[in-house]
Scaffold this motif. Structure first.
Motif, PDB file in Angstrom:
ATOM      1  N   ARG A 154      44.850  21.353  51.963  1.00  0.00           N
ATOM      2  CA  ARG A 154      45.625  22.667  51.611  1.00  0.00           C
ATOM      3  C   ARG A 154      46.143  23.430  52.856  1.00  0.00           C
ATOM      4  O   ARG A 154      45.019  23.494  53.864  1.00  0.00           O
ATOM      5  N   ILE A 155      47.296  24.168  52.986  1.00  0.00           N
ATOM      6  CA  ILE A 155      47.484  25.025  54.027  1.00  0.00           C
ATOM      7  C   ILE A 155      47.732  26.581  53.283  1.00  0.00           C
ATOM      8  O   ILE A 155      48.598  26.570  52.345  1.00  0.00           O
ATOM      9  N   CYS A 156      47.034  27.411  53.818  1.00  0.00           N
ATOM     10  CA  CYS A 156      47.001  28.660  53.114  1.00  0.00           C
ATOM     11  C   CYS A 156      47.496  29.767  54.125  1.00  0.00           C
ATOM     12  O   CYS A 156      47.304  29.720  55.435  1.00  0.00           O
ATOM     13  N   THR A 157      47.837  30.998  53.649  1.00  0.00           N
ATOM     14  CA  THR A 157      47.867  32.171  54.501  1.00  0.00           C
ATOM     15  C   THR A 157      46.641  33.081  54.519  1.00  0.00           C
ATOM     16  O   THR A 157      46.867  33.987  55.085  1.00  0.00           O
ATOM     17  N   ALA A 169      48.320  29.304  48.629  1.00  0.00           N
ATOM     18  CA  ALA A 169      48.689  27.874  49.232  1.00  0.00           C
ATOM     19  C   ALA A 169      50.254  27.919  49.520  1.00  0.00           C
ATOM     20  O   ALA A 169      51.066  28.191  48.818  1.00  0.00           O
ATOM     21  N   VAL A 170      50.474  27.453  50.904  1.00  0.00           N
ATOM     22  CA  VAL A 170      52.050  27.410  51.054  1.00  0.00           C
ATOM     23  C   VAL A 170      52.285  25.922  51.068  1.00  0.00           C
ATOM     24  O   VAL A 170      53.459  25.510  51.025  1.00  0.00           O
ATOM     25  N   ALA A 171      51.376  25.010  51.256  1.00  0.00           N
ATOM     26  CA  ALA A 171      51.549  23.722  51.163  1.00  0.00           C
ATOM     27  C   ALA A 171      50.370  22.964  50.745  1.00  0.00           C
ATOM     28  O   ALA A 171      49.170  23.273  51.162  1.00  0.00           O
ATOM     29  N   PRO A 188      52.997  18.547  55.894  1.00  0.00           N
ATOM     30  CA  PRO A 188      53.744  19.253  54.844  1.00  0.00           C
ATOM     31  C   PRO A 188      55.408  18.627  54.833  1.00  0.00           C
ATOM     32  O   PRO A 188      55.745  18.149  56.102  1.00  0.00           O
ATOM     33  N   GLY A 189      56.017  18.592  53.746  1.00  0.00           N
ATOM     34  CA  GLY A 189      57.334  18.076  53.843  1.00  0.00           C
ATOM     35  C   GLY A 189      58.341  19.109  54.304  1.00  0.00           C
ATOM     36  O   GLY A 189      59.436  18.661  53.921  1.00  0.00           O
ATOM     37  N   TYR A 190      57.956  20.144  54.751  1.00  0.00           N
ATOM     38  CA  TYR A 190      58.979  21.086  55.122  1.00  0.00           C
ATOM     39  C   TYR A 190      58.443  22.117  56.229  1.00  0.00           C
ATOM     40  O   TYR A 190      57.014  22.057  56.377  1.00  0.00           O
ATOM     41  N   SER A 191      59.195  22.680  57.048  1.00  0.00           N
ATOM     42  CA  SER A 191      58.763  23.647  58.006  1.00  0.00           C
ATOM     43  C   SER A 191      58.167  24.782  57.501  1.00  0.00           C
ATOM     44  O   SER A 191      58.503  25.498  56.552  1.00  0.00           O
ATOM     45  N   LEU A 192      57.001  25.183  58.447  1.00  0.00           N
ATOM     46  CA  LEU A 192      56.474  26.643  58.078  1.00  0.00           C
ATOM     47  C   LEU A 192      56.879  27.618  59.096  1.00  0.00           C
ATOM     48  O   LEU A 192      57.375  27.316  60.065  1.00  0.00           O
ATOM     49  N   TYR A 197      47.944  30.145  59.919  1.00  0.00           N
ATOM     50  CA  TYR A 197      47.702  29.552  58.619  1.00  0.00           C
ATOM     51  C   TYR A 197      46.041  29.024  58.943  1.00  0.00           C
ATOM     52  O   TYR A 197      45.571  29.055  59.951  1.00  0.00           O
ATOM     53  N   TYR A 198      45.812  28.924  57.662  1.00  0.00           N
ATOM     54  CA  TYR A 198      44.396  28.143  57.391  1.00  0.00           C
ATOM     55  C   TYR A 198      44.523  26.989  56.852  1.00  0.00           C
ATOM     56  O   TYR A 198      45.164  26.956  55.605  1.00  0.00           O
ATOM     57  N   TRP A 199      43.551  26.183  57.077  1.00  0.00           N
ATOM     58  CA  TRP A 199      43.844  24.585  56.374  1.00  0.00           C
ATOM     59  C   TRP A 199      42.424  24.173  56.124  1.00  0.00           C
ATOM     60  O   TRP A 199      41.620  24.495  56.835  1.00  0.00           O
TER      61      TRP A 199
END
Length: 213
Positions: A154-157, A169-171, A188-192, A197-199
């Motif tokens: 998980r990638i979060c803000t 979560a953003v991804a 992730p399948g797209y650019s951030l 970010y926190y993972w």
């Protein structure tokens, strides 16, 4: 002389039919038409299923719960060393204080499996500056049974403590299957966008049993 009615067939409690569990304990509820009667539950664990009223065979272990009141739960823990990743079948019957027996329940199945011990974050390191807009995350998979599995990322803000899923979560996504002790990779399948970010990660074994985040 007083008359004692035979006990009812017990209601099975846990594990649920088809459960994947790390426990060798089984439980059910003692029931008797004579309201004041107490009793115990007799349990069997077998390698083949059986219909209601039929004793399952062959048995790998059997035993009794402690004496419980009418309507109360009773449990028993198998002393035999049950094999990992093997399907077992269990059933129970009630035994009242005078030795009266109910019929056997139909069997339920379960698989013995310990949860993964966790995912070990590998990269990126805490506080790292990452130039890739869709960065690769890597974490090690660890399971006490030697199972293979995946890592969920998980990638979060915003940050979170251990054991809690971060958010928002953003991804998020799953790695491919890896063997015990290997490092899994996901991106992730797209650019951030540029920001902090926190993972986090957790392990999921081949039976779907998960570790904490």
């Amino acid at each position: 002389p007083a008359v004692s009615t035979l006990p009812d067939v017990p209601a099975l409690a846990s594990p649920a039919d088809g459960a994947v569990t790390s426990s060798q304990s089984v439980s059910g509820f003692f029931s008797d038409p004579d309201a004041g009667d107490s009793g115990s539950l007799e349990f069997r664990i077998c390698t083949s299923p059986a219909a209601a009223g039929v004793e399952c065979l062959p048995a790998v272990d059997s035993g009794f719960s402690a004496t419980v009141a009418n309507g109360a739960p009773g449990s028993w823990t198998a002393g035999a060393a049950l094999a990992h990743a093997t399907t077992y079948y269990w059933q129970a019957r009630d035994v009242d204080a005078l030795g009266g027996l109910s019929a056997w329940t139909a069997t339920r199945s379960f698989v013995l499996d310990n949860a993964p011990t966790g995912a070990t974050p590998a990269s990126p390191l805490p506080g790292a500056f990452v130039r890739a807009a869709a960065p690769s995350l890597r974490a090690g998979f660890h399971d006490p049974d030697g199972d293979s599995g995946r890592i969920r990322f998980r990638i979060c803000t915003a940050p979170s403590g251990s054991g809690m899923a971060c958010g928002p979560a953003v991804a998020a996504g799953l790695s491919g299957i890896v063997v015990n002790g290997a490092v899994a990779t996901w991106r992730p399948g797209y650019s951030l966008r540029d920001r902090t970010y926190y993972w986090q990660a957790r392990a999921e074994d081949q039976f779907g049993v998960v570790s904490a985040w």
